[in-house]
Enzyme design. Sequence first.
Site, PDB file in Angstrom:
ATOM      1  N   LYS A 119       2.685  -1.119   8.938  1.00  0.00           N
ATOM      2  CA  LYS A 119       4.229  -0.408   8.563  1.00  0.00           C
ATOM      3  C   LYS A 119       5.022  -0.854   9.563  1.00  0.00           C
ATOM      4  O   LYS A 119       4.799  -0.657  10.884  1.00  0.00           O
ATOM      5  CB  LYS A 119       4.098   0.800   8.385  1.00  0.00           C
ATOM      6  CG  LYS A 119       5.514   1.538   8.046  1.00  0.00           C
ATOM      7  CD  LYS A 119       5.814   2.336   9.224  1.00  0.00           C
ATOM      8  CE  LYS A 119       7.227   3.022   9.298  1.00  0.00           C
ATOM      9  NZ  LYS A 119       8.087   3.188  10.439  1.00  0.00           N
ATOM     10  N   ASN A 149       4.374  -9.763  12.063  1.00  0.00           N
ATOM     11  CA  ASN A 149       2.871  -9.240  11.778  1.00  0.00           C
ATOM     12  C   ASN A 149       2.257 -10.106  10.667  1.00  0.00           C
ATOM     13  O   ASN A 149       1.118  -9.855  10.740  1.00  0.00           O
ATOM     14  CB  ASN A 149       3.184  -7.552  11.209  1.00  0.00           C
ATOM     15  CG  ASN A 149       3.816  -6.471  12.129  1.00  0.00           C
ATOM     16  OD1 ASN A 149       3.772  -6.916  13.448  1.00  0.00           O
ATOM     17  ND2 ASN A 149       4.256  -5.503  11.751  1.00  0.00           N
ATOM     18  N   LYS A 176      -2.435   5.849  -4.332  1.00  0.00           N
ATOM     19  CA  LYS A 176      -3.656   6.789  -4.325  1.00  0.00           C
ATOM     20  C   LYS A 176      -3.338   8.295  -4.915  1.00  0.00           C
ATOM     21  O   LYS A 176      -2.121   8.530  -4.806  1.00  0.00           O
ATOM     22  CB  LYS A 176      -3.859   7.046  -2.461  1.00  0.00           C
ATOM     23  CG  LYS A 176      -3.876   5.799  -1.993  1.00  0.00           C
ATOM     24  CD  LYS A 176      -3.920   6.047  -0.448  1.00  0.00           C
ATOM     25  CE  LYS A 176      -3.378   4.578   0.429  1.00  0.00           C
ATOM     26  NZ  LYS A 176      -2.181   4.477   0.906  1.00  0.00           N
ATOM     27  N   HIS A 192      -7.271   9.758  -2.108  1.00  0.00           N
ATOM     28  CA  HIS A 192      -6.746   9.540  -0.705  1.00  0.00           C
ATOM     29  C   HIS A 192      -7.579  10.246   0.251  1.00  0.00           C
ATOM     30  O   HIS A 192      -7.472   9.499   1.441  1.00  0.00           O
ATOM     31  CB  HIS A 192      -5.250  10.207  -0.882  1.00  0.00           C
ATOM     32  CG  HIS A 192      -4.348   9.848   0.090  1.00  0.00           C
ATOM     33  ND1 HIS A 192      -3.106   9.458  -0.111  1.00  0.00           N
ATOM     34  CD2 HIS A 192      -4.489   9.335   1.307  1.00  0.00           C
ATOM     35  CE1 HIS A 192      -2.508   9.139   0.688  1.00  0.00           C
ATOM     36  NE2 HIS A 192      -3.199   8.900   1.855  1.00  0.00           N
ATOM     37  N   TYR A 196       3.083   9.791  -0.389  1.00  0.00           N
ATOM     38  CA  TYR A 196       4.382   9.213   0.334  1.00  0.00           C
ATOM     39  C   TYR A 196       5.487   9.365  -0.156  1.00  0.00           C
ATOM     40  O   TYR A 196       6.661   9.201   0.522  1.00  0.00           O
ATOM     41  CB  TYR A 196       4.015   7.697   0.958  1.00  0.00           C
ATOM     42  CG  TYR A 196       2.859   7.014   1.503  1.00  0.00           C
ATOM     43  CD1 TYR A 196       2.043   8.280   1.935  1.00  0.00           C
ATOM     44  CD2 TYR A 196       2.355   5.930   1.532  1.00  0.00           C
ATOM     45  CE1 TYR A 196       0.588   7.814   2.453  1.00  0.00           C
ATOM     46  CE2 TYR A 196       1.090   5.583   2.038  1.00  0.00           C
ATOM     47  CZ  TYR A 196       0.362   6.497   2.377  1.00  0.00           C
ATOM     48  OH  TYR A 196      -0.963   6.289   2.836  1.00  0.00           O
ATOM     49  N   ASP A 201       1.071  -1.333   0.034  1.00  0.00           N
ATOM     50  CA  ASP A 201       0.049  -0.202  -0.224  1.00  0.00           C
ATOM     51  C   ASP A 201       0.881   1.082   0.041  1.00  0.00           C
ATOM     52  O   ASP A 201       1.674   1.547   1.146  1.00  0.00           O
ATOM     53  CB  ASP A 201      -1.005   0.057   1.273  1.00  0.00           C
ATOM     54  CG  ASP A 201      -1.850   1.217   1.217  1.00  0.00           C
ATOM     55  OD1 ASP A 201      -3.014   1.048   0.651  1.00  0.00           O
ATOM     56  OD2 ASP A 201      -1.610   2.328   1.882  1.00  0.00           O
ATOM     57  N   ARG A 244       9.970  -7.682  12.333  1.00  0.00           N
ATOM     58  CA  ARG A 244       8.549  -7.204  12.678  1.00  0.00           C
ATOM     59  C   ARG A 244       7.739  -7.662  11.517  1.00  0.00           C
ATOM     60  O   ARG A 244       6.529  -7.671  11.482  1.00  0.00           O
ATOM     61  CB  ARG A 244       8.465  -5.840  13.049  1.00  0.00           C
ATOM     62  CG  ARG A 244       9.028  -5.638  14.753  1.00  0.00           C
ATOM     63  CD  ARG A 244       9.126  -4.129  14.940  1.00  0.00           C
ATOM     64  NE  ARG A 244       9.413  -4.123  16.368  1.00  0.00           N
ATOM     65  CZ  ARG A 244       9.562  -2.655  16.835  1.00  0.00           C
ATOM     66  NH1 ARG A 244       9.296  -1.550  16.114  1.00  0.00           N
ATOM     67  NH2 ARG A 244       9.730  -2.617  18.193  1.00  0.00           N
ATOM     68  N   LEU A 258      -2.320  -0.268  14.041  1.00  0.00           N
ATOM     69  CA  LEU A 258      -1.855  -0.498  15.267  1.00  0.00           C
ATOM     70  C   LEU A 258      -1.871   0.749  16.177  1.00  0.00           C
ATOM     71  O   LEU A 258      -1.308   0.946  17.099  1.00  0.00           O
ATOM     72  CB  LEU A 258      -0.448  -1.062  15.151  1.00  0.00           C
ATOM     73  CG  LEU A 258      -0.001  -2.064  14.511  1.00  0.00           C
ATOM     74  CD1 LEU A 258       1.576  -2.517  14.212  1.00  0.00           C
ATOM     75  CD2 LEU A 258      -0.638  -3.651  15.192  1.00  0.00           C
TER      76      LEU A 258
HETATM   77  P1  NDP Z   1       0.741   1.348  11.967  1.00  0.00           P
HETATM   78  O1  NDP Z   1      -0.605   1.407  12.820  1.00  0.00           O
HETATM   79  O2  NDP Z   1       0.846   0.480  10.955  1.00  0.00           O
HETATM   80  O3  NDP Z   1       1.989   1.503  13.110  1.00  0.00           O
HETATM   81  C1  NDP Z   1       3.353   1.681  12.346  1.00  0.00           C
HETATM   82  C2  NDP Z   1       3.966   1.787  13.841  1.00  0.00           C
HETATM   83  O4  NDP Z   1       4.191   0.667  14.619  1.00  0.00           O
HETATM   84  C3  NDP Z   1       5.621   1.955  13.396  1.00  0.00           C
HETATM   85  O5  NDP Z   1       5.905   3.000  14.394  1.00  0.00           O
HETATM   86  C4  NDP Z   1       6.271   0.690  13.585  1.00  0.00           C
HETATM   87  O6  NDP Z   1       7.577   1.000  14.213  1.00  0.00           O
HETATM   88  C5  NDP Z   1       5.388   0.148  14.798  1.00  0.00           C
HETATM   89  N1  NDP Z   1       5.213  -1.553  14.587  1.00  0.00           N
HETATM   90  C6  NDP Z   1       4.968  -2.015  13.664  1.00  0.00           C
HETATM   91  N2  NDP Z   1       4.876  -3.396  13.826  1.00  0.00           N
HETATM   92  C7  NDP Z   1       5.469  -3.458  15.015  1.00  0.00           C
HETATM   93  C8  NDP Z   1       5.576  -4.607  15.999  1.00  0.00           C
HETATM   94  N3  NDP Z   1       5.522  -5.908  15.453  1.00  0.00           N
HETATM   95  N4  NDP Z   1       6.064  -4.377  17.204  1.00  0.00           N
HETATM   96  C9  NDP Z   1       6.336  -3.095  17.654  1.00  0.00           C
HETATM   97  N5  NDP Z   1       6.009  -2.254  16.831  1.00  0.00           N
HETATM   98  C10 NDP Z   1       5.681  -2.189  15.777  1.00  0.00           C
HETATM   99  O7  NDP Z   1       0.766   2.847  11.551  1.00  0.00           O
HETATM  100  P2  NDP Z   1       0.755   3.429   9.747  1.00  0.00           P
HETATM  101  O8  NDP Z   1       0.271   5.102  10.045  1.00  0.00           O
HETATM  102  O9  NDP Z   1       2.156   3.507   9.116  1.00  0.00           O
HETATM  103  O10 NDP Z   1      -0.230   2.845   9.063  1.00  0.00           O
HETATM  104  C11 NDP Z   1      -0.118   1.674   8.288  1.00  0.00           C
HETATM  105  C12 NDP Z   1      -0.631   1.791   6.719  1.00  0.00           C
HETATM  106  O11 NDP Z   1      -1.638   2.559   6.706  1.00  0.00           O
HETATM  107  C13 NDP Z   1       0.681   2.944   6.290  1.00  0.00           C
HETATM  108  O12 NDP Z   1       1.895   2.432   6.046  1.00  0.00           O
HETATM  109  C14 NDP Z   1      -0.276   3.481   5.184  1.00  0.00           C
HETATM  110  O13 NDP Z   1       0.062   2.574   4.176  1.00  0.00           O
HETATM  111  C15 NDP Z   1      -1.496   3.319   5.477  1.00  0.00           C
HETATM  112  N6  NDP Z   1      -2.311   4.734   5.860  1.00  0.00           N
HETATM  113  C16 NDP Z   1      -3.112   5.206   5.190  1.00  0.00           C
HETATM  114  C17 NDP Z   1      -3.665   6.513   5.384  1.00  0.00           C
HETATM  115  C18 NDP Z   1      -4.651   7.095   4.627  1.00  0.00           C
HETATM  116  O14 NDP Z   1      -5.060   8.378   4.796  1.00  0.00           O
HETATM  117  N7  NDP Z   1      -5.216   6.465   3.552  1.00  0.00           N
HETATM  118  C19 NDP Z   1      -3.172   7.313   6.474  1.00  0.00           C
HETATM  119  C20 NDP Z   1      -1.970   6.764   7.300  1.00  0.00           C
HETATM  120  C21 NDP Z   1      -1.750   5.162   7.217  1.00  0.00           C
HETATM  121  P3  NDP Z   1       8.972   0.195  13.448  1.00  0.00           P
HETATM  122  O15 NDP Z   1       8.778   0.719  11.874  1.00  0.00           O
HETATM  123  O16 NDP Z   1       9.999   1.038  14.274  1.00  0.00           O
HETATM  124  O17 NDP Z   1       8.668  -1.158  13.460  1.00  0.00           O
END
Ligand code: NDP
Length: 282
Positions: free
Chosen positions: A233, A243, A76, A109, A51, A46, A239, A193
């Site tokens: 992400k 996940n 998007k 988006h 981005y 995604d 991780r 998350l």
């Molecule tokens: P997430 O809810 O996926 O959380 C990401 C965070 O969680 C990062 O800080 C990551 O840290 C941490 N994390 C991930 N896996 C683990 C794990 N197993 N243990 C501990 N920490 C973990 O947030 P996002 O905002 O990135 O959302 C995911 C996706 O959703 C985005 O990448 C995007 O594709 C989409 N999105 C879409 C939006 C929209 O408007 N359409 C808006 C926001 C997001 P680390 O990287 O250090 O592991």
Amino acid sequence: MATIPTLTLNDGRAIPQLGFGVYLVPPDDTAEVVRAALESGYRHIDTAEMYGNERGVGEALRSSGLARDEVFVTSKLNNAWHRPDDARRAFDATLDELGTDYVDLFLIHWPLPTLFDGDYVSTWKVLEEFQRDGRARSIGVSNFEIAHLERLAGETGTVPAVNQIEVHPYLTNDEVRTYGHEHGIVTEAWSPLAQGKALSDPVVTEIAARISRSPSQVVLRWHIERGDVVFPKTMSPARVRENADVFDFELEPRDRDRLSSLGQGEAGRIGPHPDTFDWIPD
Ligand code: NDP
């Protein structure tokens, strides 16, 4: 890793229920991080023009050795390009950046109801063109509230295949999800998350410890059992694997309900509200 199940969209196409999101993955790191996800078995990425990392996603696809049709790729429309001619140019640029002939799914988006005369309907009709010409296999929306979806239903002939909205234990977003469910629109849960915030919640950590799973796996499993698509992400290869390892266990109904009851309504929202969000990148 267990096989990732697919859901069927309202246009008959299949979407892997779990993918990998690349929001905030730095452009220079994207190819490597996405390659790691593909090597771990992910088949759904995604991304978005906003981005800034579509090019890295394309590089990872090409170097993965996988056929194009083995990976489901979503991008998007940038908020700046809601006007029809701008949207057409932006979509061409997205395909150029990805280096592919088509995307599996293309989304508006944000609805931006306070900008562009609130005319996301014309924008949607341009996405219908992309689907007709085969360059977007499926089309959908992101951050659409019920009123926005109802307007599309009233003024256009196609129902979005997905609505990608903020959903996590603190914002269960059930009214929009239920509308989607009743109208054949799959919900994709962004920030599943809660950007990591849900992982230290005492309810989550208690369940995780008791069933010998990680907090992230507990939260992702909750989404999967609710029937939504997720794409967490992470920059960490360990991780990435953790996940995706959520298809060989089930939550007890009581635990699922406890996670759902963490919802705080609007107070739990992390991102902006779609009715008022009006940000356009420079
Ligand atoms: P997430 O809810 O996926 O959380 C990401 C965070 O969680 C990062 O800080 C990551 O840290 C941490 N994390 C991930 N896996 C683990 C794990 N197993 N243990 C501990 N920490 C973990 O947030 P996002 O905002 O990135 O959302 C995911 C996706 O959703 C985005 O990448 C995007 O594709 C989409 N999105 C879409 C939006 C929209 O408007 N359409 C808006 C926001 C997001 P680390 O990287 O250090 O592991």
